[in-house]
Motif scaffolding. Sequence first.
Motif, short mmCIF file in Angstrom:
data_model
loop_
_atom_site.label_atom_id
_atom_site.label_comp_id
_atom_site.label_asym_id
_atom_site.label_seq_id
_atom_site.Cartn_x
_atom_site.Cartn_y
_atom_site.Cartn_z
N SER A 26 0.90 -1.14 -0.18
CA SER A 26 0.26 -0.41 -0.10
C SER A 26 0.68 1.18 -0.11
N GLY A 27 2.06 1.19 0.99
CA GLY A 27 2.69 2.40 0.57
C GLY A 27 2.67 3.52 -0.60
N VAL A 28 3.91 2.12 -1.32
CA VAL A 28 3.76 3.41 -3.18
C VAL A 28 2.75 3.79 -2.96
N PHE A 29 1.43 2.86 -3.18
CA PHE A 29 0.51 4.29 -3.67
C PHE A 29 -0.18 4.90 -2.84
N PHE A 30 -0.24 4.97 -1.44
CA PHE A 30 -0.92 6.13 -0.84
C PHE A 30 0.15 6.37 0.28
N LYS A 31 1.20 6.30 -0.14
CA LYS A 31 2.18 6.91 1.01
C LYS A 31 2.68 8.70 0.80
N ALA A 106 -4.15 -4.84 9.45
CA ALA A 106 -5.33 -4.07 9.56
C ALA A 106 -4.88 -2.65 9.08
N ALA A 107 -4.01 -3.10 9.14
CA ALA A 107 -4.15 -0.90 8.06
C ALA A 107 -4.77 -1.60 6.85
N LEU A 108 -3.70 -2.45 6.34
CA LEU A 108 -3.69 -2.90 4.71
C LEU A 108 -5.38 -3.84 4.85
N GLY A 109 -5.66 -4.71 5.55
CA GLY A 109 -6.87 -4.44 5.21
C GLY A 109 -8.03 -2.88 5.21
N ILE A 110 -7.46 -2.83 6.43
CA ILE A 110 -8.18 -1.63 6.39
C ILE A 110 -8.17 -0.13 4.42
N ILE A 111 -6.84 -0.21 4.18
CA ILE A 111 -7.00 0.50 2.83
C ILE A 111 -7.27 -0.43 1.64
N LEU A 201 10.20 8.89 7.81
CA LEU A 201 8.94 7.97 8.25
C LEU A 201 7.81 7.52 7.41
N ALA A 202 6.92 8.44 6.78
CA ALA A 202 6.49 7.55 5.26
C ALA A 202 6.59 6.60 4.35
N THR A 203 7.76 6.74 4.31
CA THR A 203 9.45 6.31 3.33
C THR A 203 9.14 4.85 4.25
N MET A 204 9.71 4.97 4.75
CA MET A 204 10.23 3.82 5.95
C MET A 204 9.37 3.25 5.65
N PHE A 205 8.10 2.93 6.28
CA PHE A 205 6.68 2.18 6.03
C PHE A 205 6.25 2.01 4.30
N ALA A 206 7.21 2.11 3.43
CA ALA A 206 6.80 1.52 2.57
C ALA A 206 7.43 0.72 2.27
N TYR A 207 9.27 0.75 2.69
CA TYR A 207 9.80 0.06 2.74
C TYR A 207 10.23 -0.95 3.91
N GLY A 291 -1.73 -8.85 -2.13
CA GLY A 291 -0.54 -9.73 -1.68
C GLY A 291 0.16 -9.56 -0.57
N THR A 292 0.87 -8.24 0.08
CA THR A 292 1.18 -7.94 1.03
C THR A 292 0.31 -8.12 2.23
N LEU A 293 -0.60 -8.28 2.35
CA LEU A 293 -0.94 -8.36 4.08
C LEU A 293 -1.40 -9.92 3.57
N ASN A 294 -1.28 -10.93 2.82
CA ASN A 294 -0.98 -12.09 2.17
C ASN A 294 0.19 -12.27 2.89
N GLY A 295 0.91 -11.54 3.05
CA GLY A 295 3.08 -12.54 3.01
C GLY A 295 3.29 -11.42 4.65
N ASN A 296 2.31 -10.20 4.58
CA ASN A 296 2.41 -10.09 7.27
C ASN A 296 1.60 -11.33 7.94
N ILE A 297 0.92 -12.01 6.70
CA ILE A 297 -0.44 -12.72 7.85
C ILE A 297 0.78 -14.00 7.76
#
Length: 439
Positions: A26-31, A106-111, A201-207, A291-297
């Motif tokens: 989500s970071g690359v699209f929303f941050k 949770a954040a990924l599920g929300i977005i 701080l925002a980019t580090m979430f994306a990375y 896909g990112t949500l799956n990776g975190n789970i």
Amino acid sequence: MEKNELKKEIGLLSASAVVIGMVIGSGVFFKPTAIYTATGAPGLGMIAWVIGGFITIAGGLTAAEVAAAIPKTGGMIVWLEETYGQIWGFLLGWVETVISFPANIAALGIIFATQAVSLLGLNDGMLVTIAIISILFLIVMNCLGAKVGGNIQTIFTIGKMVPIFAIIVFGIIKGNGGVVRIFPVTVASHPIATSLGSALLATMFAYDGWIHIGNISGELKNPKKDLPKAIIGGLFFVMAVYILINLAYLFVLPASALAATKTPATDVATLIFGSVGGKVITIGILISIFGTLNGNILTGMRVPYAMALENRLPGSKLLSTLNSKTRTPIYSGVLIGIIAIIMTLVGNFNQLTDLLVFVLWFFYVMTFIAVIVLRKKQPDLKRPYIVPLYPVVPIIAIIGGLYIIINTMITQPLNAGLGIVLTIIGLPIYFIKKNKAIK
């Protein structure tokens, strides 16, 4: 195979897909919204993406040495324990179990739900329901086995690259802003030091996310060789993608417009491809987030399992149990899912992501320092991979991490304080479990 032994069935391709898939989400699209709002200028925003990339790569090059030398399930938890002692590994495991992984999920599920509601024209009241259903679905899929979760990750990682490359190629070709959109570098109303810190701080979430590949080290076929390859190769690929797609954004829209929208990638895609094409790209964005949500789970559910094997959590006997057929820690998956669903009901995207990034970077910095400490404490430790340009690369990673931590404490003291308090809450549990073990 022993009762609590995980299957070694993940290869280099799936491991690389986990790294790329967990980072590009989500970071690359929303941050970009938060980044260009913080900097007030396109140039400084691009600099934040570049610096964030170099800090992350320096961190990846550094952590890969520890990961290859200690390729055990639990990842960073095990690395910190080996270096500093059990209490630090426990605190990280506590943070990952009750804060970072659930908050990220949770954040990924929300977005994901926000994009789905927008695309399908549904009522906003469906947002939470869709978020919870997506989380529950992927928990069930990952409980069917590491191979199932790994295959899902590979498929969705490949699928997510389609909209990204489409935006990059057509944005740069068709965008009428050109290189002028990268300037000015700074504006007087935004102090460079604090603006860059907030943007970082925002980019580090994306990375973020790459280091959690260590959580599934015990399920890699050849962890000593594949782990550093997956981390380093994946991160170089991600940085290149992030820089290119942000150039494409700026070629199509000015930084002020990117700062003013909650869906920068969708807005850019709509301008490039029209309303129908924009919807197709939005579907691709949903695939990326999924896909990112799956990776975190996939990786997150291994954390309470690894801690429970050492009887460090309440209910460890249950949490350390593997399904007899799939050999997956299903009860740990259920725990992570429950906490994530609670956070979905009470949290919001930006607060959750800023909180988890701040807390985790304390432990990231400790991991980078661990390379230096272990070289002195255990000089004879077998190291299949050695960090290049030692100690320059580890120092870059450490300084970058400290800058993020200190800047967050200055610019977001409440968020920083909340993260510290939630971390410290784990201390009583640690000492209670330790005292029971002694008795």
